[in-house]
Design an enzyme around this catalytic site. Structure first.
Site, PDB file in Angstrom:
ATOM      1  N   PRO A   1     -26.364 -13.855 -55.823  1.00 37.31           N
ATOM      2  CA  PRO A   1     -26.194 -14.600 -54.570  1.00 37.31           C
ATOM      3  C   PRO A   1     -24.823 -14.446 -53.909  1.00 37.31           C
ATOM      4  O   PRO A   1     -24.546 -15.140 -52.938  1.00 37.31           O
ATOM      5  CB  PRO A   1     -26.409 -16.052 -55.016  1.00 37.31           C
ATOM      6  CG  PRO A   1     -25.880 -16.078 -56.415  1.00 37.31           C
ATOM      7  CD  PRO A   1     -26.215 -14.726 -57.005  1.00 37.31           C
TER       8      PRO A   1
ATOM      9  N   LYS B   1     -19.627 -12.565 -56.617  1.00 41.37           N
ATOM     10  CA  LYS B   1     -18.673 -11.470 -56.862  1.00 41.37           C
ATOM     11  C   LYS B   1     -18.304 -10.763 -55.558  1.00 41.37           C
ATOM     12  O   LYS B   1     -17.161 -10.370 -55.372  1.00 41.37           O
ATOM     13  CB  LYS B   1     -19.248 -10.510 -57.906  1.00 41.37           C
ATOM     14  CG  LYS B   1     -19.418 -11.204 -59.253  1.00 41.37           C
ATOM     15  CD  LYS B   1     -20.110 -10.353 -60.279  1.00 41.37           C
ATOM     16  CE  LYS B   1     -20.451 -11.176 -61.510  1.00 41.37           C
ATOM     17  NZ  LYS B   1     -21.613 -12.089 -61.277  1.00 41.37           N
TER      18      LYS B   1
ATOM     19  N   ASP C   1     -23.250  -5.851 -61.944  1.00 39.18           N
ATOM     20  CA  ASP C   1     -23.596  -7.007 -62.777  1.00 39.18           C
ATOM     21  C   ASP C   1     -25.117  -6.943 -62.903  1.00 39.18           C
ATOM     22  O   ASP C   1     -25.840  -7.463 -62.059  1.00 39.18           O
ATOM     23  CB  ASP C   1     -23.124  -8.302 -62.116  1.00 39.18           C
ATOM     24  CG  ASP C   1     -23.358  -9.509 -63.005  1.00 39.18           C
ATOM     25  OD1 ASP C   1     -23.252  -9.375 -64.237  1.00 39.18           O
ATOM     26  OD2 ASP C   1     -23.668 -10.588 -62.467  1.00 39.18           O
TER      27      ASP C   1
ATOM     28  N   CYS D   1     -24.995 -11.038 -68.120  1.00 37.67           N
ATOM     29  CA  CYS D   1     -24.887 -12.388 -68.671  1.00 37.67           C
ATOM     30  C   CYS D   1     -25.775 -12.474 -69.916  1.00 37.67           C
ATOM     31  O   CYS D   1     -26.326 -13.520 -70.230  1.00 37.67           O
ATOM     32  CB  CYS D   1     -25.255 -13.449 -67.640  1.00 37.67           C
ATOM     33  SG  CYS D   1     -26.906 -13.270 -66.966  1.00 37.67           S
TER      34      CYS D   1
END
Lengths: 187, 301
Positions: free
Chosen positions: B111, B114, B176, B229
Site C-alpha cells: 500500500p 516504502k 518486498d 515478511c
C-alpha cells in the site's frame, strides 16, 4: 485517478483541454494561479473512458514516455492536478497544498469546524475564524486550520460582506473535499 | 509449520518464538519529512498524549503508544505528517538508501509505505516507478502517495515478472516480495495454520521470478534489496541462494545499519552461499518486531 481503462502512456496535455482546465483553476483562485502552479513542470494527461486526468511532471520525464509500457498500465504520476469530464474540471486533493500561497481565497476554521470538516461536513458560521476579503458566493476557498494547514476545498455559499447577517448555525461554505477523505476512503 | 521450525531452531528457540508470537507488537510510525520537521511532529503528538520512543537505527522512526486514540484518526495523520508502519518495513527502505535525483523502482509497492518513505529520502526528486498488480491495493498506494505529498512517482499496474517491457533501468530496486507472511504471526495468529508448505513453494517460485525480472532491468552497479515478511528460509535464504547461482553478476552486500541478526548460511543443515550471512533477519523472539528478512545486493558490471 480512476479505475477504468486508460491509454498506455502519459501524453502531453492537449492545449485545448488544458486551456479549459486553466480557465477553471484561474476562475476559481485568481488570474495567473495556474501558471504559478505549473512553474517549470509539464502538464500531462492520462485518458479514461469518459474523462482525463491532468498531472504535472518534470520535463525530463517525457523522455521515458516515448514508448508505451507494454503490459503495464499507468495509473498516476507526478502531481495530480485534477480531472476534466464533459468540459468540467474537478480539483484533485493533492493540489490544494500547492495552491496555498498562490491565492487569497482562504477560510480559517476553528478546531471544532476542522473536525466536522474531516467528517465531510460543511462550514457553519460559528466555526469561521477568518476569511479572505471580498469572497463571493460560488467561489472556491481553501479551508485552513489555525496552524496554517490546508484541510480541504469548499465553495462559498454567501458573499463575505454578508457573513455578519448569518446566524451561528447557517452555512458559510459547502465542503467539496477534505483530508478526512483519506480515512473515509482507505480506512 | 511448527515441525519446520523445530528442525530449524530446535525446541527451546521454537518455544521462545511461539511465546513471542503471543505478545503484541508495538505500534510504530514514520515521520514524513516531506510534510513536517521531525521535532515539530514529536511535540505535537506528545501534546496529545502520544508516548514516543525513537527507533535506534531510524531517525524518522518512532515506537508510538497512542493509548485510547486510534493512530489513524489524528489530524496529523490525515495531513500526511506520519505513516503508521512497522519498524522492519521502514528499515527496508533505509537499507536500499535511495538518493535524491535517482531512478528507483518499488516492486509490489502497495500500500505504499516504502514508496512514500523512499520519496522522503529522495526529497521528492528523481523518479520512483511503483508497481503493483492488484487493482484494489493499488488504490491504497495512490491514496498514501497523495496523503504524504509525494510527487516523484509513476504508478504502474502490472505483473512484476515482466519488467523487461519497461523503458527503465533503475539505480536501485526494492522488491518486498509477496510471501506467506510467516513473520506476521504476532499480528495475525491465524497464519500459524493457514499456510501450507505448498503455499510456501508457490511463493518461493514467484519470488524467484520477480527477482530475476528485477535483476534484468537493474542498471549495472545498481543495488537491489530483497525483503519478505516471512521468516521461512525457503522464501528467503534458499531463494537468494538459487538466485545467485542463476545471476552470477549479483553479489550480496554488507548492510551498513546495525539491526537484527545474520541471515542463515546452513538452515536445516543445508549449506548455502556463505555471503548470506550479510543478510539480516528480524525475529519476534529476538528483536520484538514482526519477522522479516532483508538482503541487499549489487549488480556488478
Amino acid at each position: 485517478m480512476h479505475g477504468d481503462e486508460r491509454t498506455l502512456k502519459p501524453e502531453l496535455a492537449d492545449p485545448h483541454d488544458w486551456d479549459l482546465a486553466k480557465q477553471q483553476i484561474d476562475g476559481g483562485f485568481g488570474e495567473g494561479v495556474t501558471d504559478k502552479l505549473v512553474g517549470g513542470l509539464l502538464p500531462v494527461t492520462l485518458e479514461h473512458e469518459t474523462s482525463r486526468s491532468f498531472y504535472l511532471v518534470p520535463k525530463d520525464w517525457m523522455d521515458h514516455f516515448e514508448n508505451d509500457f507494454g503490459p503495464f498500465t499507468p495509473q498516476s504520476l507526478g502531481t495530480w492536478v485534477g480531472d476534466l469530464s464533459s468540459g468540467r474540471f474537478t480539483f484533485a486533493i493533492s493540489v490544494l497544498d500547492r495552491l496555498v500561497g498562490l491565492t487569497k481565497n482562504l477560510i480559517v476554521v476553528s478546531r471544532e469546524g476542522a473536525e466536522a470538516l474531516t467528517y465531510g461536513k460543511s462550514i457553519l458560521k460559528h466555526s469561521v475564524k477568518e476569511t479572505g476579503q471580498g469572497l463571493k458566493r460560488g467561489q472556491y476557498v481553501l479551508v485552513m486550520n489555525g496552524n496554517g494547514e490546508c484541510l480541504g476545498l469548499a465553495v462559498m455559499s454567501v458573499d463575505t460582506d454578508k457573513l455578519h447577517r448569518l446566524s451561528p448555525k447557517e452555512l458559510v461554505a459547502k465542503n467539496v473535499m477534505d483530508v478526512g477523505w483519506y480515512i473515509r476512503r482507505f480506512g | 509449520m511448527i515441525e519446520r521450525y523445530l528442525a530449524l531452531w530446535g525446541e527451546a528457540e521454537t518455544l521462545r518464538f511461539l511465546e513471542a508470537c503471543e505478545r503484541p507488537i508495538r505500534t510504530s510510525i514514520r515521520v514524513n519529512t516531506l510534510k513536517t520537521p521531525i521535532d515539530l511532529l514529536v511535540k505535537r503528538l506528545q501534546s496529545k498524549g502520544v508516548v514516543l520512543e525513537g527507533v535506534p537505527w531510524l531517525a524518522e522512526g518512532y515506537y508510538a503508544d497512542f493509548g485510547s486514540i486510534s493512530p489513524g484518526s489524528l489530524f496529523e495523520h490525515m495531513l500526511g505528517f506520519y505513516y503508521i508502519q512497522g519498524v522492519p518495513s521502514m528499515t527496508v527502505s533505509r537499507v536500499l538508501n535511495p538518493q535524491p535525483g535517482e531512478m528507483v523502482m518499488d516492486i509490489a509497492a502497495a500500500p505504499g509505505g516504502k514508496t512514500t518513505h523512499m520519496a522522503q529520502m529522495m526529497e521528492n526528486s528523481g523518479m520512483i516507478v511503483s508497481i503493483d498488480e492488484d487493482r484494489v491495493r493499488i488504490r491504497s498506494l495512490q491514496g498514501n502517495i497523495l496523503r504524504c505529498g509525494v510527487n516523484n512517482t509513476l504508478v504502474l499496474r502490472g505483473d512484476a515478472r515482466r519488467l523487461e517491457h519497461l523503458p527503465f533501468h533503475p539505480n536501485r530496486i526494492l522488491l518486498d516480495a509477496p510471501c506467506s507472511g510467516e513473520g506476521l504471526i504476532p499480528l495475525d495468529p491465524s497464519r500459524k495454520t493457514s499456510r501450507s508448505m505448498a503455499d510456501i513453494r508457490y511463493c518461493a517460485d514467484r519470488q524467484q521470478d520477480m527477482l530475476s525480472s528485477a535483476a534484468k532491468v537493474l542498471a549495472e552497479g545498481g543495488s537491489l534489496v530483497y525483503s519478505t515478511c516471512s521468516i521461512a528460509p525457503e522464501e528467503n535464504e534458499f531463494v537468494i541462494d538459487d538466485f545467485l547461482k542463476k545471476q552470477p553478476e549479483m553479489k550480496i552486500d554488507d548492510i551498513a545499519i546495525d539491526f537484527g541478526s545474520q541471515g542463515y548460511v546452513r538452515p536445516f543443515g543445508i549449506q548455502l552461499d556463505k555471503s548470506l550471512a550479510r543478510a539480516r533477519r528480524l525475529l519476534p523472539h529476538e528483536h520484538k518486531t514482526e519477522g522479516f528478512f532483508i538482503c541487499r545486493m549489487t549488480k556488478e558490471g
